[in-house]
Design an enzyme around this catalytic site. Structure first.
Site, PDB file in Angstrom:
ATOM      1  N   SER A 195      40.324  42.744  42.087  1.00 16.58           N
ATOM      2  CA  SER A 195      39.172  41.847  41.952  1.00 16.58           C
ATOM      3  C   SER A 195      37.989  42.617  41.344  1.00 16.58           C
ATOM      4  O   SER A 195      37.644  43.688  41.820  1.00 16.58           O
ATOM      5  CB  SER A 195      38.811  41.324  43.336  1.00 16.58           C
ATOM      6  OG  SER A 195      37.720  40.491  43.209  1.00 16.58           O
ATOM      7  N   GLY A 196      37.388  42.041  40.311  1.00 15.44           N
ATOM      8  CA  GLY A 196      36.230  42.669  39.687  1.00 15.44           C
ATOM      9  C   GLY A 196      36.604  43.656  38.597  1.00 15.44           C
ATOM     10  O   GLY A 196      35.738  44.329  38.050  1.00 15.44           O
ATOM     11  N   THR A 247      39.058  38.103  34.277  1.00 12.51           N
ATOM     12  CA  THR A 247      38.564  36.824  33.755  1.00 12.51           C
ATOM     13  C   THR A 247      37.854  37.044  32.415  1.00 12.51           C
ATOM     14  O   THR A 247      38.041  36.279  31.475  1.00 12.51           O
ATOM     15  CB  THR A 247      37.617  36.182  34.773  1.00 12.51           C
ATOM     16  OG1 THR A 247      38.317  36.101  36.006  1.00 12.51           O
ATOM     17  CG2 THR A 247      37.195  34.810  34.347  1.00 12.51           C
ATOM     18  N   ASN A 306      32.842  41.339  43.401  1.00 13.54           N
ATOM     19  CA  ASN A 306      32.569  40.769  42.073  1.00 13.54           C
ATOM     20  C   ASN A 306      31.604  39.593  42.238  1.00 13.54           C
ATOM     21  O   ASN A 306      31.814  38.738  43.090  1.00 13.54           O
ATOM     22  CB  ASN A 306      33.909  40.286  41.474  1.00 13.54           C
ATOM     23  CG  ASN A 306      33.745  39.719  40.077  1.00 13.54           C
ATOM     24  OD1 ASN A 306      32.625  39.599  39.579  1.00 13.54           O
ATOM     25  ND2 ASN A 306      34.847  39.381  39.456  1.00 13.54           N
ATOM     26  N   SER A 323      33.633  36.159  41.129  1.00 16.14           N
ATOM     27  CA  SER A 323      35.041  36.367  41.417  1.00 16.14           C
ATOM     28  C   SER A 323      35.796  35.044  41.390  1.00 16.14           C
ATOM     29  O   SER A 323      35.351  34.048  41.955  1.00 16.14           O
ATOM     30  CB  SER A 323      35.154  36.993  42.796  1.00 16.14           C
ATOM     31  OG  SER A 323      36.491  37.204  43.108  1.00 16.14           O
ATOM     32  N   SER A 324      36.944  35.048  40.712  1.00 14.41           N
ATOM     33  CA  SER A 324      37.731  33.811  40.669  1.00 14.41           C
ATOM     34  C   SER A 324      38.407  33.644  42.024  1.00 14.41           C
ATOM     35  O   SER A 324      39.087  34.562  42.476  1.00 14.41           O
ATOM     36  CB  SER A 324      38.807  33.909  39.599  1.00 14.41           C
ATOM     37  OG  SER A 324      38.294  34.531  38.462  1.00 14.41           O
ATOM     38  N   GLY A 335      42.708  38.927  41.631  1.00 13.11           N
ATOM     39  CA  GLY A 335      43.224  40.299  41.676  1.00 13.11           C
ATOM     40  C   GLY A 335      43.569  40.733  43.077  1.00 13.11           C
ATOM     41  O   GLY A 335      43.188  40.101  44.066  1.00 13.11           O
ATOM     42  N   GLU A 367      43.420  42.309  46.490  1.00 12.46           N
ATOM     43  CA  GLU A 367      42.192  42.429  47.278  1.00 12.46           C
ATOM     44  C   GLU A 367      42.456  43.117  48.607  1.00 12.46           C
ATOM     45  O   GLU A 367      43.428  42.799  49.294  1.00 12.46           O
ATOM     46  CB  GLU A 367      41.631  41.041  47.600  1.00 12.46           C
ATOM     47  CG  GLU A 367      40.723  40.511  46.540  1.00 12.46           C
ATOM     48  CD  GLU A 367      40.229  39.110  46.832  1.00 12.46           C
ATOM     49  OE1 GLU A 367      39.346  38.662  46.130  1.00 12.46           O
ATOM     50  OE2 GLU A 367      40.745  38.470  47.778  1.00 12.46           O
TER      51      GLU A 367
HETATM   52  N1  LIG Z   1      34.547  43.633  28.825  1.00  8.25           N
HETATM   53  C1  LIG Z   1      33.478  43.556  29.617  1.00  8.25           C
HETATM   54  N2  LIG Z   1      32.256  43.787  29.117  1.00  8.25           N
HETATM   55  C2  LIG Z   1      31.179  43.693  29.901  1.00  8.25           C
HETATM   56  N3  LIG Z   1      31.215  43.403  31.221  1.00  8.25           N
HETATM   57  C3  LIG Z   1      32.404  43.141  31.786  1.00  8.25           C
HETATM   58  C4  LIG Z   1      33.596  43.186  30.999  1.00  8.25           C
HETATM   59  N4  LIG Z   1      34.615  42.886  31.844  1.00  8.25           N
HETATM   60  C5  LIG Z   1      34.084  42.673  33.079  1.00  8.25           C
HETATM   61  N5  LIG Z   1      32.756  42.789  33.040  1.00  8.25           N
HETATM   62  C6  LIG Z   1      31.824  42.633  34.167  1.00  8.25           C
HETATM   63  O1  LIG Z   1      32.547  42.664  35.369  1.00  8.25           O
HETATM   64  C7  LIG Z   1      32.385  41.492  36.150  1.00  8.25           C
HETATM   65  C8  LIG Z   1      33.676  41.124  36.815  1.00  8.25           C
HETATM   66  O2  LIG Z   1      34.636  40.755  35.878  1.00  8.25           O
HETATM   67  P1  LIG Z   1      35.702  39.617  36.146  1.00  8.25           P
HETATM   68  O3  LIG Z   1      36.411  39.413  34.866  1.00  8.25           O
HETATM   69  O4  LIG Z   1      35.101  38.457  36.764  1.00  8.25           O
HETATM   70  O5  LIG Z   1      36.639  40.295  37.175  1.00  8.25           O
HETATM   71  P2  LIG Z   1      37.984  39.758  37.788  1.00  8.25           P
HETATM   72  O6  LIG Z   1      38.269  38.464  37.150  1.00  8.25           O
HETATM   73  O7  LIG Z   1      38.984  40.808  37.488  1.00  8.25           O
HETATM   74  O8  LIG Z   1      37.753  39.653  39.239  1.00  8.25           O
HETATM   75  C9  LIG Z   1      31.955  40.463  35.164  1.00  8.25           C
HETATM   76  O9  LIG Z   1      31.152  39.521  35.781  1.00  8.25           O
HETATM   77  C10 LIG Z   1      31.161  41.313  34.146  1.00  8.25           C
HETATM   78  O10 LIG Z   1      29.839  41.481  34.596  1.00  8.25           O
HETATM   79 MG   LIG Z   2      38.398  36.669  37.890  1.00  9.50          MG
END
Ligand SMILES: Nc1ncnc2c1ncn2[C@@H]1O[C@H](COP(=O)(O)OP(=O)(O)O)[C@@H](O)[C@H]1O
Ligand SMILES: [Mg+2]
Length: 1137
Positions: free
Chosen positions: A107-108, A112, A157, A160-161, A387, A389
């Site tokens: 997660s984070g 996404t 996060n 977080s989804s 992810g 967790e």
């Molecule tokens: N490629 C990227 N560039 C900039 N910031 C990113 C990038 N990927 C993730 N982040 C940052 O990390 C945070 C968490 O990412 P997210 O995709 O929501 O995580 P996950 O879906 O794996 O839980 C996002 O809100 C963003 O702020």
């Molecule tokens: Mg996500």
């Protein structure tokens, strides 16, 4: 010329971990860190992309970058998620292979974000056009909607989804997107009613309260204050860098683009509001006489507002919160709920309401984005699942999430290995197996049908008798004790008996990504996902259309006594379908790694990354990749890259690429066990070899560069020299030409000078000669001129003298002639006078002579005679003319010829009069007796009324008919006729004026020789009969009305009833006839006729004055009578003007 770059050029660290040398965990992490510090967040392991979350925005996602990576080979540019997206898209489009993009990580870690980057890249490079753009826009805009409802801030996060998402994007044969299908997996609905410390509820609640207009909030009966809602966690309501209000607008806009109707959006918000309201409903205990506790709702206001929002009857819901009905096959038992149960019911309803709303949203979005055509699609699936967790307190949700990640890891291991193996087989390369950790055993622990944890949980839930989380844990302890990945204090496995990090109420699983401690509490409930039927039935009764749809099982007509499948069962089934689906597609992996736990940029926590790299099996991945061969490349690009290392292949190799590579390898003397020749690729076992090749290439490039430089310099010098030489020749040529030109010009000018002197001398000589000749000629001319002049003057003088003499002679002659002429004129005038006098005297003499001759012929009276004769002639002509121009015999013809002479004026008029009298007589002589009588009557009327009553002129051309009612013939009047014995002279309908109101009543008016009779118009009954002698007089007005009064002699027998005031259309005729009858009967006196505008009428005793007033002209031309007072009746007569 296009510069071909490579992954290996300008590289920070090693772009592809496969090429890392030496390969160890430390060097692996060092390489990641090195790259991360230089903003290189992407690194390859072969075709797998490792993505480090930068936690800040990097300038590597610009449209320029998209263009850079478009249609380029995977290893051509430095590692990027776009390279993977491009590879996947192109093999989908060009090789017709369905693709899936598998994004994993905890997660984070950025899953996404990665999925969105892949989607936006594909959207940017695939086809364009209005329809295609609309589809793309809808696909992309589905993200913000689902994120608002399915994402939340967690400690890991901020976005977080909290649901799993798999999206199939469908393309046509050209690679244009047609639509998509989204599948969602198990929303973490427990978050709706309770959030761990430091976390928030789903974004939409905060977005709605911050971003909705006052008006909307009022409609939803909400307040803009998080603290008013029990379901919202308050300590972390505001999140840094998250603008809920702006996001709310984004979500609304996205919903609109995806195709939600305005009323659908409203319904969705109403449901969200209802969940908030539901959270505010509280219960209090109330003891009953039988000792049990019952729950009551504390404050019904929130319940009321919620019911209003959803259109539910308040009492129905209230009852559903107080009772629970259990339906068995035949009976229905109702039990009361205590406070705890009531709260449980409330939260279950809120969770169900929200999660069903979420599923509905996904279905609704799918409806909008589904492909319109039925042609065969190519599919690209993007999987973004929650992810792995590990929280402090892990429950059923984490268990499910981690299970899902376990499965993904499984598929990753399987596919990566299988693909690798398959490639070797395909290429005909020998392959020896490699060791790696296969997590299939953990998957089996969870999902095994007989003794898997999920199966046991289901068994426990369905078992009769009391079921609690403890009994479930007991069961686990007995069944799974032996399993090497299962740990529990109470299991038979003595290893954990003294492990104090493992509480009694928990069990622990060694996941591929680490050990996770799960608290058993709530597992049974959450798996059961029980919603009391009373509640679903209450929801089904709602008038709100959406809510009714969401609770179909509440329909009393479809009561289903079977238990619904458990949450665990459903999830296992959907994960299994997903895995099957993924296996049919070509996988592309993105493995996301979190560099630190603080959501901070620039921090690389080695231990954390190391842990992730380990459980993700990245090292194994590299090893597997290298165990066979670290590097592989198709023959063509390989030859292209390294051909400069061998003289035979440089600069051109004409022949098959494979042979070229073989020649190359031979020439370089690479040991044969370091590489193998596949069917289309060369496989290099050790990165060292590749680096050797690269080093040689680099060196060779340097040599080649020196060679190129040398040749270039030589070429440059020679060209310079040639240029100088050429220039020198040009310069000298130019100079020589210039010098020669100058010399030539000098000689030429000298020649010209000499020439000019000689010519000048010759010319002057000639000039002198010519001048002398000219002077001689001039001298001769002058002398001749003088001589001629003298001659001419002498001649002139002679001529002048001659002329003077001639003139004198002429003047003298003229004078003489003049004198002669005047004398002659005088003589002629004298002669003419004399002749005229003689003629006048002769005329007088002649006149006298004539008068003397004719005087004797004239007499004294001749003039009178001529006059008489003339007069007679004129008269004769007059009469003859009159005869031919006589007017007609009609007495009313006014024509008469004009008189010809004024002196005939009197005679002419007399003749006219006589003629008129004569023709009147002639006219009268034609009359019969009756006509005579008629005309006599008309004459009499004229005598009475002419110039006295204005009505008269209109009566002149009306014939006096007398009997208007045809009384003799009409059988209706037979009786009346017989009642009157005399001959009827006049019968007509008149109005008898009533004195009281001035209105008239119709009466039949009969006149006989002896009397006047008035009878009823309808019945014919005689009303009054007045003998003529009793009539004293008749009064009428001077105007156009038909009113008349019959006045009776005072004292006569008829006078008792009084006078009659009548009106008739035939007034003139009636009065004339009355007058005439009076005159013809010898024994009667003449009847008096008064004509005046005011007269008295005797009505019984009273005398009433009748007054006629001329009023304005009216439409109806009749006069109207009105009673003014007792003594005055007024008749308004319309003026004739
Ligand atoms: N490629 C990227 N560039 C900039 N910031 C990113 C990038 N990927 C993730 N982040 C940052 O990390 C945070 C968490 O990412 P997210 O995709 O929501 O995580 P996950 O879906 O794996 O839980 C996002 O809100 C963003 O702020
Ligand atoms: Mg996500």
């Amino acid at each position: 010329m296009e510069v071909k770059t490579s992954l290996l050029d300008n590289m920070i660290g090693v772009g592809d971990m496969v090429l890392l040398e030496p390969l160890s965990e430390d060097s692996f992490l060092e390489n990641l860190k090195n790259r991360f510090d230089h903003n290189e967040i992407y690194t390859y392991i072969g075709s797998v992309v490792i993505s480090m979350n930068p936690y800040r925005s990097l300038p590597i996602y610009t449209p320029d970058k998209v263009e850079e990576y478009r249609n380029r080979n995977f290893y051509e540019l430095s590692p990027h998620i776009y390279a993977l997206a491009d590879e996947a898209y192109r093999s989908l489009r060009d090789q017709d292979k369905d693709q899936c993009i598998l994004i994993t990580g905890e997660s984070g870690a950025g899953k996404t974000e990665a999925s969105k980057l892949v989607m936006s890249y594909v959207a940017a490079v695939c086809g364009k056009g209005q329809e295609v753009n609309k589809v793309k826009e809808q696909l992309l805009q589905s993200n913000p909607v689902l994120e608002a409802f399915g994402n939340a801030k967690t400690v890991r996060n901020d976005n977080s989804s909290r649901f799993g998402k798999y999206m199939d994007i469908e393309f046509d044969f050209k690679g244009d997107p047609l639509g998509g299908v989204i599948s969602n997996y198990l929303l973490e609905k427990s978050r709706v009613v309770k959030q761990p410390r430091g976390e928030r509820n789903f974004h939409i609640f905060y977005q709605l309260l911050s971003g909705a207009s006052d008006d909307t909030l009022k409609k939803l009966k909400l307040h803009r204050d998080f603290s008013k809602y029990n379901y919202l966690s308050l300590d972390s309501a505001a999140v840094n860098g998250l603008d809920d209000a702006a996001n709310f607008r984004t979500v609304r806009n996205a919903m609109q683009i995806v195709g939600f109707m305005e009323d659908e959006m409203q319904s969705v918000l109403e449901l969200v509001a209802a969940v908030l309201k539901l959270g505010n409903i509280e219960f209090k205990p109330e003891s009953r006489c039988n000792g049990t506790d019952e729950s009551r709702i504390k404050d019904k206001n929130d319940l009321k507002e919620m019911c209003e929002l959803l259109g539910i009857e308040q009492s129905v819901l209230e009852r559903a919160f107080s009772y629970r009905t259990v339906e068995a096959k035949l009976e229905k038992v109702s039990t009361t709920l205590n406070v705890a149960q009531a709260y449980y019911a409330r939260d279950a309803l809120a969770k169900n309401l929200y999660s069903r709303l979420f599923s509905w949203l996904v279905t609704r979005i799918n409806e909008s984005i589904k492909a319109q055509t039925k042609t065969r699609h190519k599919v690209m699936g993007v999987l973004d699942i929650y992810g792995f967790e590990i929280f402090e307190d892990n429950s059923f949700e984490q268990f499910i999430i981690n299970y899902c990640n376990e499965k993904l890891q499984q598929i990753f291991i399987e596919l990566t290995l299988r693909e690798e193996q398959e490639e070797y087989v395909r290429e005909g390369i020998e392959w020896t197996n490699i060791e790696y950790f296969n997590n299939a055993v953990i998957c089996d622990l969870i999902e095994n049908n007989q003794n898997g944890i999920l199966a046991m949980l289901d068994e426990e839930c369905l078992r009769p008798g009391t079921v609690t989380d403890e009994t479930f844990l007991d069961k686990l302890n007995t069944v799974c004790a032996e399993h090497q990945h299962f740990e529990s204090r109470l299991s038979k496995n003595s290893k954990f008996l003294t492990d104090h990090s493992l509480p009694h109420s928990c069990f622990r699983i060694q996941h591929y990504a680490g050990k996770v401690l799960y608290r058993a509490e709530g597992f049974v409930d959450k798996n059961n996902d029980l919603l009391y039927r009373d509640l679903s039935q209450a929801m089904y009764k709602a008038t709100h259309s959406l809510i009714k749809q969401l609770f179909p099982e509440g329909n009393p007509a479809k009561v289903n006594l079977k238990r619904p499948p458990t949450a665990g069962f459903q999830f296992r089934a959907s994960v299994s379908t997903l895995m099957k689906n993924l296996q049919t597609k070509n996988p592309n992996y993105i493995r996301c790694i979190k560099p630190n736990d603080k959501k901070a940029s620039h921090i690389f926590t080695e231990s954390l990354v190391c842990h992730q790299a380990r459980y993700l099996g990245l090292m194994e991945n590299v090893r597997v990749r290298r165990a066979g061969y670290a590097f592989r490349q198709a023959y063509e690009p390989c030859l292209e890259r390294y051909k400069m290392l061998c003289k035979r292949t440089w600069p051109h190799w004409r022949g098959p690429a494979r042979q070229g590579v073989e020649v190359l390898m031979d020439d370089l003397q690479v040991p044969t066990d370091e590489f193998s020749y596949g069917r289309s690729k060369i496989f290099i076992r050790n990165p060292r070899t590749l680096f050797f090749l690269e080093d040689r290439r680099k060196q060779c490039l340097q040599d080649l560069a020196a060679l190129i430089q040398k040749i270039y310099r030589g070429w440059k010098c020679r060209t310079h020299f040639l240029l100088l030489k050429k220039s020198q020749i040009v310069v000298s040529a130019w100079y020589r030409r210039y010098a020669q030109q100058k010399k030539y010009k000098k000689i030429k000018s000298a020649t010209t000078v000499v020439q000019s002197y000689a010519r000048g001398w010759q010319a002057r000589k000639l000039l002198r000669e010519l001048k002398y000749q000219k002077r001689c000629k001039e001298a001769v001319t002058t002398i001749a001129a003088y001589w001629h002049g003298t001659q001419a003057r002498m001649e002139l003088r002679r001529l002048k003298q001659e002329a003077r003499n001639k003139h004198a002679v002429t003047v003298i002659w003229a004078y003489w002639q003049g004198t002669k002429a005047r004398r002659e004129l005088r003589r002629l005038k004298e002669e003419a006078r004399r002749k005229h006098a003689v003629a006048v005297i002769w005329a007088y003499w002649q006149g006298l002579q004539v008068r003397r001759e004719y005087r004797k012929f004239f007499r004294a009276h001749a003039g009178k005679k001529i006059y008489d004769f003339t007069i007679q002639r004129i008269m004769q002509k007059y009469f003859l003319g009159l005869k031919s121009d006589m007017p007609s015999m009609s007495p009313i013809d006014k024509k008469w010829p004009a008189r010809p002479y004024r002196f005939l004026d009197g005679a002419h008029r007399e003749l006219q009069r006589i003629f008129h009298l004569w023709r009147c007589k002639k006219y009268r002589s034609q009359f019969t007796e009756e006509m005579k009588a008629v005309y006599e009557e008309k004459l009499e009327a004229s005598e009475i009324f002419k110039d006295k009553k204005a009505l008269y002129p209109s009566s002149v051309n009306q014939p006096f008919k007398g009997d208007y009612l045809e009384i003799g013939k009409n059988p209706k009047y037979q009786k009346l006729n017989s009642a009157v014995d005399e001959k009827v002279l006049l019968a007509d309908v008149v109005n008898k004026i009533n004195r009281a109101n001035g209105k008239g009543a119709a009466r039949i008016f009969l006149l006989t020789k002896k009397s006047v009779v008035l009878a009823d118009q309808k019945t014919g009954q005689v009303k009054a009969s007045v003998p003529l002698p009793d009539l004293a007089s008749v009064s009428v007005s001077t105007q156009t009305d038909g009113f008349f009064a019959l006045k009776l002699k005072a004292g006569s027998a008829s006078a008792i009833k009084g006078d009659f005031l009548l009106s008739s259309e035939h007034l003139i005729e009636i009065i004339t006839k009355l007058h005439r009858t009076g005159a013809t009967a010898a024994d009667q006196e003449q009847l008096n006729i008064d004509i005046s505008d005011e007269f008295l009428v005797q009505f019984k005793q009273d005398k009433v004055c009748v007054k006629f007033i001329q009023g304005a002209p009216k439409n109806g031309n009749s006069a109207s009578c009105r009673r003014k007072n007792n003594r005055l009746l007024e008749v308004m007569v319309p003026s004739t003007a």
